[in-house]
Design a protein around this motif. Structure first.
Motif, PDB file in Angstrom:
ATOM      1  N   ILE A 217       0.939  -1.549   0.006  1.00  0.00           N
ATOM      2  CA  ILE A 217       0.180  -0.018  -0.018  1.00  0.00           C
ATOM      3  C   ILE A 217       1.121   1.136   0.354  1.00  0.00           C
ATOM      4  CG2 ILE A 217      -1.404   0.976   1.186  1.00  0.00           C
ATOM      5  CD1 ILE A 217      -2.790  -0.902   0.264  1.00  0.00           C
ATOM      6  N   THR A 218       1.710   1.140   0.464  1.00  0.00           N
ATOM      7  CA  THR A 218       2.608   2.494   1.058  1.00  0.00           C
ATOM      8  C   THR A 218       3.197   3.000  -0.245  1.00  0.00           C
ATOM      9  OG1 THR A 218       3.312   1.422   3.165  1.00  0.00           O
ATOM     10  CG2 THR A 218       4.666   3.503   2.069  1.00  0.00           C
ATOM     11  N   LEU A 219       3.731   1.424  -1.441  1.00  0.00           N
ATOM     12  CA  LEU A 219       4.088   1.522  -2.576  1.00  0.00           C
ATOM     13  C   LEU A 219       3.392   2.100  -3.892  1.00  0.00           C
ATOM     14  CD1 LEU A 219       6.616  -1.362  -3.041  1.00  0.00           C
ATOM     15  CD2 LEU A 219       7.320   0.986  -2.490  1.00  0.00           C
ATOM     16  N   ILE A 220       2.340   1.591  -3.861  1.00  0.00           N
ATOM     17  CA  ILE A 220       0.994   2.527  -4.130  1.00  0.00           C
ATOM     18  C   ILE A 220       0.631   3.951  -3.966  1.00  0.00           C
ATOM     19  CG2 ILE A 220      -1.100   2.174  -5.080  1.00  0.00           C
ATOM     20  CD1 ILE A 220      -0.933  -0.615  -4.771  1.00  0.00           C
ATOM     21  N   ASP A 221       0.952   4.002  -2.789  1.00  0.00           N
ATOM     22  CA  ASP A 221       0.441   5.407  -2.489  1.00  0.00           C
ATOM     23  C   ASP A 221       1.923   6.059  -2.479  1.00  0.00           C
ATOM     24  OD1 ASP A 221      -1.295   4.806  -0.578  1.00  0.00           O
ATOM     25  OD2 ASP A 221      -0.555   5.014   0.747  1.00  0.00           O
ATOM     26  N   ILE A 222       2.907   6.017  -3.022  1.00  0.00           N
ATOM     27  CA  ILE A 222       3.742   6.523  -3.210  1.00  0.00           C
ATOM     28  C   ILE A 222       4.173   6.984  -4.995  1.00  0.00           C
ATOM     29  CG2 ILE A 222       6.529   6.589  -3.684  1.00  0.00           C
ATOM     30  CD1 ILE A 222       6.856   5.604  -0.381  1.00  0.00           C
ATOM     31  N   ALA A 223       4.081   5.618  -5.655  1.00  0.00           N
ATOM     32  CA  ALA A 223       3.871   5.618  -7.268  1.00  0.00           C
ATOM     33  C   ALA A 223       2.477   7.104  -7.179  1.00  0.00           C
ATOM     34  CB  ALA A 223       3.236   4.447  -7.205  1.00  0.00           C
ATOM     35  N   LEU A 224       0.737   6.794  -6.472  1.00  0.00           N
ATOM     36  CA  LEU A 224       0.079   7.514  -7.045  1.00  0.00           C
ATOM     37  C   LEU A 224       0.925   9.469  -6.683  1.00  0.00           C
ATOM     38  CD1 LEU A 224      -2.858   5.703  -5.732  1.00  0.00           C
ATOM     39  CD2 LEU A 224      -2.512   6.581  -7.927  1.00  0.00           C
ATOM     40  N   LEU A 225       1.442   9.527  -5.857  1.00  0.00           N
ATOM     41  CA  LEU A 225       2.049  10.551  -5.360  1.00  0.00           C
ATOM     42  C   LEU A 225       3.088  10.976  -6.493  1.00  0.00           C
ATOM     43  CD1 LEU A 225       2.489  11.798  -1.624  1.00  0.00           C
ATOM     44  CD2 LEU A 225       1.246  12.677  -3.246  1.00  0.00           C
ATOM     45  N   THR A 226       3.765  10.565  -6.831  1.00  0.00           N
ATOM     46  CA  THR A 226       4.726  10.855  -7.460  1.00  0.00           C
ATOM     47  C   THR A 226       4.296  11.594  -9.151  1.00  0.00           C
ATOM     48  OG1 THR A 226       5.718   9.090  -6.663  1.00  0.00           O
ATOM     49  CG2 THR A 226       6.775  10.702  -9.054  1.00  0.00           C
ATOM     50  N   PHE A 227       3.288  10.141  -9.928  1.00  0.00           N
ATOM     51  CA  PHE A 227       2.024  10.499 -10.317  1.00  0.00           C
ATOM     52  C   PHE A 227       1.724  11.573 -10.221  1.00  0.00           C
ATOM     53  CE2 PHE A 227       2.521   5.869 -12.413  1.00  0.00           C
ATOM     54  CZ  PHE A 227       3.512   6.654 -12.934  1.00  0.00           C
ATOM     55  N   MET A 228       1.059  12.270  -9.267  1.00  0.00           N
ATOM     56  CA  MET A 228       0.065  13.271  -9.215  1.00  0.00           C
ATOM     57  C   MET A 228       1.205  14.413  -9.314  1.00  0.00           C
ATOM     58  SD  MET A 228      -2.428  11.976  -6.416  1.00  0.00           S
ATOM     59  CE  MET A 228      -3.603  13.467  -6.424  1.00  0.00           C
ATOM     60  N   GLY A 229       1.943  14.448  -9.050  1.00  0.00           N
ATOM     61  CA  GLY A 229       3.226  15.556  -8.837  1.00  0.00           C
ATOM     62  C   GLY A 229       3.444  15.565  -9.915  1.00  0.00           C
ATOM     63  N   ALA A 230       3.889  14.911 -11.119  1.00  0.00           N
ATOM     64  CA  ALA A 230       4.525  14.966 -12.530  1.00  0.00           C
ATOM     65  C   ALA A 230       3.634  15.396 -12.993  1.00  0.00           C
ATOM     66  CB  ALA A 230       4.998  13.612 -12.624  1.00  0.00           C
TER      67      ALA A 230
ATOM     68  N   PHE B  73      -8.220   7.848  -3.645  1.00  0.00           N
ATOM     69  CA  PHE B  73      -9.319   8.005  -2.552  1.00  0.00           C
ATOM     70  C   PHE B  73      -9.452   5.819  -2.301  1.00  0.00           C
ATOM     71  CE2 PHE B  73     -10.813  11.981  -3.586  1.00  0.00           C
ATOM     72  CZ  PHE B  73     -10.470  12.444  -3.021  1.00  0.00           C
ATOM     73  N   VAL B  74      -9.145   5.726  -3.442  1.00  0.00           N
ATOM     74  CA  VAL B  74      -9.418   3.617  -2.878  1.00  0.00           C
ATOM     75  C   VAL B  74      -8.878   3.463  -2.526  1.00  0.00           C
ATOM     76  CG1 VAL B  74      -9.702   2.300  -4.751  1.00  0.00           C
ATOM     77  CG2 VAL B  74     -10.655   3.512  -5.381  1.00  0.00           C
TER      78      VAL B  74
ATOM     79  N   LEU C  10      -7.242   4.593   0.147  1.00  0.00           N
ATOM     80  CA  LEU C  10      -7.666   5.092   0.968  1.00  0.00           C
ATOM     81  C   LEU C  10      -8.942   4.628   1.677  1.00  0.00           C
ATOM     82  CD1 LEU C  10      -6.666   8.941   1.018  1.00  0.00           C
ATOM     83  CD2 LEU C  10      -5.195   7.554   2.595  1.00  0.00           C
ATOM     84  N   ASP C  11      -9.215   4.081   1.550  1.00  0.00           N
ATOM     85  CA  ASP C  11     -10.622   3.077   1.554  1.00  0.00           C
ATOM     86  C   ASP C  11     -12.234   3.915   1.205  1.00  0.00           C
ATOM     87  OD1 ASP C  11     -10.302   0.707   1.502  1.00  0.00           O
ATOM     88  OD2 ASP C  11      -9.427   0.439   4.214  1.00  0.00           O
ATOM     89  N   ALA C  12     -11.873   5.446   0.315  1.00  0.00           N
ATOM     90  CA  ALA C  12     -12.947   5.512   0.802  1.00  0.00           C
ATOM     91  C   ALA C  12     -13.255   5.630  -1.462  1.00  0.00           C
ATOM     92  CB  ALA C  12     -12.730   7.775   0.749  1.00  0.00           C
ATOM     93  N   VAL C  13     -14.415   4.577  -1.024  1.00  0.00           N
ATOM     94  CA  VAL C  13     -14.610   3.912  -2.303  1.00  0.00           C
ATOM     95  C   VAL C  13     -15.627   5.420  -3.059  1.00  0.00           C
ATOM     96  CG1 VAL C  13     -15.483   2.247  -3.935  1.00  0.00           C
ATOM     97  CG2 VAL C  13     -14.407   1.952  -1.460  1.00  0.00           C
ATOM     98  N   ASP C  14     -16.935   5.857  -1.724  1.00  0.00           N
ATOM     99  CA  ASP C  14     -17.703   6.425  -2.283  1.00  0.00           C
ATOM    100  C   ASP C  14     -17.597   7.947  -3.102  1.00  0.00           C
ATOM    101  OD1 ASP C  14     -21.540   5.596  -1.757  1.00  0.00           O
ATOM    102  OD2 ASP C  14     -19.242   5.023  -0.414  1.00  0.00           O
ATOM    103  N   VAL C  15     -16.053   8.117  -2.666  1.00  0.00           N
ATOM    104  CA  VAL C  15     -15.710   9.777  -2.759  1.00  0.00           C
ATOM    105  C   VAL C  15     -14.381   8.992  -3.874  1.00  0.00           C
ATOM    106  CG1 VAL C  15     -14.273  11.678  -1.685  1.00  0.00           C
ATOM    107  CG2 VAL C  15     -15.429  10.256  -0.265  1.00  0.00           C
ATOM    108  N   ALA C  16     -14.204   8.217  -4.427  1.00  0.00           N
ATOM    109  CA  ALA C  16     -13.468   8.111  -5.784  1.00  0.00           C
ATOM    110  C   ALA C  16     -14.388   8.320  -6.899  1.00  0.00           C
ATOM    111  CB  ALA C  16     -12.820   6.866  -5.155  1.00  0.00           C
ATOM    112  N   PHE C  17     -15.019   7.173  -6.760  1.00  0.00           N
ATOM    113  CA  PHE C  17     -16.794   7.122  -7.277  1.00  0.00           C
ATOM    114  C   PHE C  17     -17.088   8.536  -7.901  1.00  0.00           C
ATOM    115  CE2 PHE C  17     -20.163   3.940  -8.342  1.00  0.00           C
ATOM    116  CZ  PHE C  17     -20.419   4.513  -9.618  1.00  0.00           C
ATOM    117  N   THR C  18     -17.151   9.071  -6.514  1.00  0.00           N
ATOM    118  CA  THR C  18     -17.707  11.002  -7.580  1.00  0.00           C
ATOM    119  C   THR C  18     -16.296  11.329  -7.887  1.00  0.00           C
ATOM    120  OG1 THR C  18     -19.112  10.115  -5.501  1.00  0.00           O
ATOM    121  CG2 THR C  18     -18.406  12.529  -6.384  1.00  0.00           C
TER     122      THR C  18
END
Lengths: 201, 138
Positions: free
Chosen positions: A3-16, A45-46, A48-56
């Protein structure tokens, strides 16, 4: 760990993506990249287990607002003009604000901590009692539609108001083809009118 | 977009499934992720896709602006009206428990109705905003 690796990868992509949005002058590319940014935020958001927010976020941020921005692009130019001033002052403000916000997170409880104030106030009651009181397996829907039904009514009213505001701002003129009225007999007369005024040019 | 045969055929195939998925998200929001907001946006995206591929005129024939604008208000009225039903039954505003003899069944019914109102307003508002932006000349 994963999960930590996924978080880091997502944050890197968002920053880029954010940096690319800052540097690009082609507005079409910027709209596409902001759609991608929303999709990455939805993935976050997925995670972070906030599926409803992710959906929106995926439906509204990546879907509809990208289409609306493209529709707006058809009305404006495709390229952003080079800024006439230097970026240093805004950059300093943004960096300072960001640093202050990061500093503030040091005082926050760890994410998902059981003794965090947010998990001690009304959340236990919703989680324990909502199935007996409302009877829905999805607690998010119970909170959104029943416990906080008044708030949700306000949110729907906000969307109603937004649609009315857009109608008034860009759909209100008679004779505009985009006008919400669909009366062919009037349109011909009004089109001639607005051409005379140079409105549709 | 008149000559893009692949886009036309694929979107014709996809639109029914997008609408079906919107209905699923709408009425399954009590049990899984989703609800009126998401369902409304997905339903609107089906109409917007139709408008992008087959032209705004055809989309206006499918979803007449006069009807869609009324639906924007209708959703809010459905929601608020459900709230007033609670008042008429002697309970608080938006207390769905009063809608049925069994409070839990009443809650379920009330949530279904107000989520439908939310979905109606969101879908109609998104379609209206798209029509207005896309129909405007440069």
């Amino acid at each position: 760990m994963i999960i930590t690796l996924i978080d880091i990868a997502l944050l890197t992509f968002m920053g880029a993506t954010a940096l690319a949005i800052l540097r690009l002058r082609s507005l079409f590319a910027v709209v596409m990249l902001s759609g991608i940014y929303s999709l990455l935020a939805a993935s976050m958001f997925v995670a972070l287990d906030a599926v409803d927010v992710a959906f929106t976020e995926a439906a509204v941020g990546a879907g509809i607002s990208t289409v609306l921005m493209i529709a707006v692009l058809a009305l404006t130019g495709e390229r952003e003009r080079a800024p006439s001033h230097t970026m240093w002052l805004p950059m300093a403000v943004v960096v300072l604000t960001g640093a202050a916000l990061i500093y503030a997170t040091f005082d926050m409880p760890a994410f998902g901590a059981a003794n965090a104030p947010v998990n001690l106030h009304v959340a236990p009651r919703y989680l324990n009692e909502s199935f007996a009181e409302v009877g829905l397996p999805n607690v998010v829907t119970s909170v959104l539609a029943s416990y906080r039904g008044y708030d949700t009514l306000g949110e729907v009213t906000v969307i109603f108001t937004a649609a009315v505001a857009v109608m008034l701002l860009i759909g209100g003129r008679k004779g505009d083809d985009a006008g919400i009225k669909n009366e062919p007999a009037d349109d011909a007369v009004d089109d001639a009118d607005s051409d005379g005024n140079g409105d549709t040019a | 977009m008149r000559h893009h045969r692949v886009l036309r055929i694929i979107s014709k195939l996809l639109i029914p499934f997008i609408m079906l998925f919107a209905l699923y998200v709408q009425f399954h929001g009590d049990f899984g992720p989703g609800g009126g907001f998401q369902a409304g946006v997905i339903m609107a995206s089906a109409f917007i896709l139709y408008g992008l591929i087959f032209g705004l005129e055809n989309a206006r024939k499918v979803a007449p602006p006069a009807v869609v604008t009324k639906l924007v208000a209708a959703g809010v009225l459905i929601y608020a009206g459900t709230g007033y039903m609670g008042l008429f039954k002697g309970a608080n505003f938006l207390d769905y428990g009063a809608l049925s003899k069994d409070p839990v069944a009443g809650q379920h019914l009330g949530i279904m109705i107000i989520e439908f109102g939310v979905g109606t307003t969101v879908a109609a508002a998104m379609i209206t905003i798209f029509f207005l932006f896309a129909g405007r000349d440069r």
